[in-house]
Write a protein that holds these residues in place. Structure first.
Motif, short mmCIF file in Angstrom:
data_model
loop_
_atom_site.label_atom_id
_atom_site.label_comp_id
_atom_site.label_asym_id
_atom_site.label_seq_id
_atom_site.Cartn_x
_atom_site.Cartn_y
_atom_site.Cartn_z
N SER A 102 -3.88 -1.00 -9.15
CA SER A 102 -2.80 -0.89 -8.16
C SER A 102 -3.45 -1.18 -7.08
CB SER A 102 -2.20 0.55 -8.09
OG SER A 102 -1.84 1.06 -9.67
N GLY A 103 -2.94 -1.88 -6.20
CA GLY A 103 -3.62 -2.37 -4.90
C GLY A 103 -3.35 -1.11 -3.61
N CYS A 104 -2.77 -0.09 -4.04
CA CYS A 104 -2.52 0.95 -3.35
C CYS A 104 -2.02 2.24 -3.90
CB CYS A 104 -1.82 0.62 -1.92
SG CYS A 104 0.20 0.86 -2.18
N LEU A 124 2.47 -3.50 1.58
CA LEU A 124 1.98 -2.09 1.57
C LEU A 124 0.56 -2.12 1.14
CD1 LEU A 124 5.10 -0.46 0.11
CD2 LEU A 124 4.43 -0.70 2.37
N ALA A 125 0.02 -2.91 0.40
CA ALA A 125 -1.31 -3.06 -0.27
C ALA A 125 -2.51 -2.93 0.64
CB ALA A 125 -1.49 -4.42 -0.82
N CYS A 178 1.83 -8.28 -1.52
CA CYS A 178 2.68 -7.06 -1.05
C CYS A 178 2.29 -6.54 0.42
CB CYS A 178 2.17 -6.08 -1.95
SG CYS A 178 3.00 -4.24 -1.78
N CYS A 183 -0.74 -4.94 -10.36
CA CYS A 183 0.42 -5.22 -9.18
C CYS A 183 0.19 -6.28 -8.36
CB CYS A 183 0.53 -3.87 -8.47
SG CYS A 183 -0.75 -3.82 -7.18
N PRO A 184 1.17 -6.81 -7.54
CA PRO A 184 0.91 -7.93 -6.60
C PRO A 184 -0.22 -7.71 -5.87
CG PRO A 184 3.27 -7.51 -7.16
CD PRO A 184 2.49 -6.34 -7.80
N GLY A 185 -0.38 -6.63 -5.29
CA GLY A 185 -1.41 -6.40 -4.53
C GLY A 185 -1.42 -7.04 -3.05
N ASN A 189 0.73 3.57 -4.15
CA ASN A 189 1.90 3.46 -4.89
C ASN A 189 2.18 3.21 -6.36
OD1 ASN A 189 3.59 4.22 -2.49
ND2 ASN A 189 3.51 2.09 -1.95
N ALA A 190 1.12 2.70 -6.81
CA ALA A 190 0.73 2.69 -8.34
C ALA A 190 1.49 1.90 -8.85
CB ALA A 190 0.81 4.21 -8.65
N CYS A 191 2.08 0.96 -8.40
CA CYS A 191 2.88 0.00 -9.06
C CYS A 191 2.17 -0.65 -10.31
CB CYS A 191 3.49 -1.09 -8.09
SG CYS A 191 4.31 -0.63 -6.55
N GLY A 192 0.84 -0.63 -10.29
CA GLY A 192 0.00 -1.09 -11.45
C GLY A 192 -0.46 -0.17 -12.35
S1 SF4 Z 1 0.75 -0.57 -5.70
FE1 SF4 Z 1 0.71 -0.82 -3.38
S2 SF4 Z 1 -0.24 -2.84 -3.40
FE2 SF4 Z 1 0.79 -2.57 -5.49
S3 SF4 Z 1 2.56 -3.52 -5.61
FE3 SF4 Z 1 2.83 -1.25 -5.33
S4 SF4 Z 1 2.87 -1.14 -3.22
FE4 SF4 Z 1 1.95 -3.21 -3.41
#
Ligand code: SF4
Lengths: 552, 174
Positions: free
Chosen positions: A456-458, A423-424, A421, A415-417, A460-463
């Motif tokens: 994922s950087g948090c 939220l990261a 981001c 994810c962008p992390g 939210n698991a976008c990665g």
């Molecule tokens: S997983 Fe968290 S850090 Fe990564 S893009 Fe989604 S919200 Fe942002």
């Protein structure tokens, strides 16, 4: 591919005009930022750490060369000369200015594109198998139902203010490359005993802080009923999904709280009220849309032509690329080519404007003018003659687009992390880059074999870390970046959620830890035929735990 | 606040009753659901028109058997993002056959008008004057809709395949 008719064109132009008006009202102060926020989100416009980010919809991941050229031009003109392909088969610009937004949308509309519903609590862009139309085991091209759903979900009067975002994915093959069991609704095209095609509906899958594998809610919905059935599911969710806590607002929580049987009962109750009514998809409409996805004009070719075989057998680098990046096509003499957007040490999913132009030109020349974006952040040319593979490979290589690592350890989703981001907790991209560099030796990667790392950087698991064979999650420990590792996740037809290995690792330690996991796998595997996921499923996480934590 | 009925700013003849306290002696009255339940007989004894107001957590299914008693149902939008009442409106219009006034109350803003209208609302308590003045403009932003509407307006699918609904139809080119 699908082409807009007069209605589709008018709709997108009207949407651009509407958004232009919304931006004007924001800039003249008629709308507060609080009022404007949900409106810009409904058009894919986020405010990130440093700038706005615009997410452009690529319906079920399919692009024409012309569209990709336009996306590249926009990157040059309004951004910093690159763009980012996402895990939902979309494209993101990281540096556009608010004032330019209506003009960017006009440019997109000129090539039948838009940014509708790439964000916000609505039905998001619908994703599909990147091998649609060319997989040998396919029951039906998933893009047909995908397009019908795309239109139905566009500015839906009832479902534009859902409890939370809503994602739909479709596969036409039993072999799932679209991660349908990790979506709010997943659809598998199936055939019933009478030989009719229909949709198998799965509901309530998702990632985020509560990862859940979807459950089957209906094993066969005829295609003509797919909109009324979808509408019934959405109506139950819209009325009863939780709105008191955004972390409990996805449909997976509702399905878990009331149980799949009760959810099915309520859906059936709503469906009975609307089935066979105005939402019926007429056979003519299915036929109209099917025609757009008719197979291209394939030539009658012999498989494995001599020139191709000779190059394969004499050029090991070409052979390695064939092994990892090229897949079997249903038509003899053709192949599916995957283009890696994961060069060693690069940013997963990023492409420069030049690379986009090159890919567009090559798709025009070698793959019927069309390409796809994959949910693993790569590109696919679906219809390449085997006899063209060598030339295509060489030209891709000249532009850094021939890394032979599809499905291997350096084909990482990240994810962008913290680089982008808000939220990261932690950086994702540099971790991906460092892992990729650690395993830079491509021969070693091929020895290791299939291995999906997702970061994922948090929470939210976008990665997609929950479904990585190796998943990496950024966590915050007293203001410092740490990374938790999970093993054994998978997003395919045998989907599973990864298991946490143990205490998290620091930014400096995490790459060593991943390498140790990989070495442990190489030690315990029964042979090269047992891939990483199979080994973890057989042996469990204990051997990995021992290897990692015994030494600490 | 402005009251918009059938797309026009109009005088509002209705009174909202509070959650408790004495009821106004005369006049058409909109009461919260709790009061309808508690004071049904008293309310029916009035010779005025009667409306009920539902919070976004109150599904119209609760009052399904009483629908014939109401000339008006007001559905609340507590915040922009709470979209439950869109579903409630469609259920009331399309499934329960409610023909009276369907009124949107609460956080009712310009950019929601066309969604609300398409779900069956015909009356609105609009927060900002400027939004109310531009009500018709909001409804005219789109000429194409992909979904069938309760008012019978044709969707793109219907227009494509029933050319008599649109004499000028031209098919897309596969
Ligand atoms: S997983 Fe968290 S850090 Fe990564 S893009 Fe989604 S919200 Fe942002």
């Amino acid at each position: 591919m699908y082409r807009y008719d007069e209605f589709d064109h008018a709709f997108v132009q009207e949407r651009v005009a509407q958004f232009r008006d919304q931006v004007t009202r924001r800039l003249n102060g008629e709308l507060t930022e609080e009022e404007f926020r949900p409106l810009r989100l409904m058009n894919g416009l986020y405010l990130q750490l440093h700038a706005y980010m615009l997410r452009v919809a690529i319906p079920y991941g399919v692009l024409s060369s012309r569209q990709l050229h336009k996306l590249a031009d926009i990157a040059t003109k309004y951004d910093r000369g690159y763009a980012h392909f996402t895990t939902r088969q979309n494209l993101q610009y990281n540096w556009p200015r608010l004032e330019d937004m209506p003009d960017i949308l006009d440019e997109l509309a000129s090539v039948e594109m838009h940014a509708l519903q790439t964000s916000g609590n609505c039905i998001r862009n619908i994703t599909a198998d990147q091998y649609a139309g060319v997989a040998a085991d396919e029951i039906e091209d998933p893009r047909i139902c995908g397009e019908i759903l795309r239109q139905w979900s566009s500015l839906h009067p009832e479902f534009s203010f859902l409890p939370r975002k809503f994602k739909i994915a479709i596969t036409g093959s039993p072999r799932d490359r679209a991660a349908i069991k990790l979506h709010d609704i997943g659809i598998v095209m199936v055939r019933n005993p009478a030989g009719e095609t229909g949709c198998e509906f799965w509901v309530g899958g998702g990632q985020g802080r509560t990862p859940v594998i979807a459950k089957c809610i209906n094993a066969f919905v005829p295609r003509r009923d797919m909109l009324s059935y979808s509408e019934a599911i959405l109506r139950v969710y819209n009325m009863h999904g939780r709105r008191d806590n955004i972390y409990k607002a996805r449909i997976k929580i509702l399905v878990n709280e009331i149980g799949i049987d009760e959810f099915r009962r309520q859906t059936d109750e709503q469906w009975a009220l609307i089935r066979g009514g105005a939402l019926d998809v007429p056979a003519e409409e299915i036929a109209r849309i099917t025609a757009y996805f008719a197979p291209p004009a394939y030539e009658k070719l012999a498989p494995n032509p001599a020139g191709f075989v000779q190059k394969r057998d004499s050029d090991p680098a070409f052979a390695a690329w064939l092994r990892s990046n090229v897949a079997a096509h249903k038509i003899p003499g053709y192949a599916i080519v995957n283009i890696s957007l994961k060069p060693i040490g690069g940013i997963p999913g990023d492409a420069t404007d030049v690379q986009m132009h090159v890919a567009a030109d090559l798709a025009k020349r070698y793959s019927f003018d069309e390409l796809r974006v994959t949910h693993e952040q790569n590109l696919t040319f679906a219809d390449v003659r085997q006899s063209d593979l060598y030339d295509l490979w060489r030209q891709l290589g000249e532009h850094g687009l021939a890394t032979p690592n599809i499905g291997l350890v350096s084909d990482i989703i990240a994810c962008p992390g913290l680089d982008y981001c808000a939220l990261a907790n932690a950086r994702s991209i540099p971790v991906a880059q460092r892992i990729s560099e650690r395993f830079a030796d491509l021969k070693r990667q091929h020895d290791i074999g299939d291995l999906k790392i997702k970061i994922s950087g948090c929470i939210n698991a976008c990665g997609h870390h929950h479904v990585g064979h190796i998943g990496i999650l950024g966590v915050d420990k007293k203001g410092t970046e740490f990374y938790q590792i999970t093993l054994g996740g998978s997003a395919d037809e045998n989907a599973s959620i990864g298991e946490i290995l143990g205490a998290a690792f620091s930014y400096d330690e995490v790459v060593d830890a991943v390498e140790k996991v990989v070495e442990t796998y190489l030690k315990i595997r029964t042979g090269p035929d047992e891939n990483f996921l199979a080994a973890v499923r057989r042996a469990g996480i204990a051997p990995f735990k021992d290897a990692l934590y015994a030494v600490r | 606040m402005q009251y918009v009925k059938n797309s026009k700013i109009s005088p509002d003849e209705w009174l909202h009753a509070d959650t408790d306290g004495p009821l106004p002696a005369a006049g058409d009255l909109i009461v919260p659901l709790a009061r309808w339940r508690a004071e049904k007989d008293q309310l029916l004894a009035r010779k005025t028109r009667l409306g009920v107001r539902l919070a976004s957590s109150e599904s119209p299914e609760i009052i399904r058997d009483d629908l014939g008693r109401f000339d008006l149902i007001a559905l609340e939008f507590p915040v922009f993002r709470d979209g439950r009442a869109y579903s409630y409106a469609r259920l009331l219009r399309e499934q329960y056959g409610f023909k009276g006034e369907l009124r949107a109350v609460g956080n009712v803003l310009y950019d929601q008008f066309s969604f609300m209208h398409r779900c069956g609302f015909d009356a609105y308590e609009v927060q900002k004057d400027i939004d109310a003045q531009r009500f018709s403009r909001a409804l005219s932003e789109f000429t194409v809709r992909y979904q069938p509407d309760p008012d019978g307006s044709p969707s793109a699918i219907e227009l494509r395949h029933q050319p008599q609904r649109n004499a000028k139809i031209q098919r897309g080119r596969p």
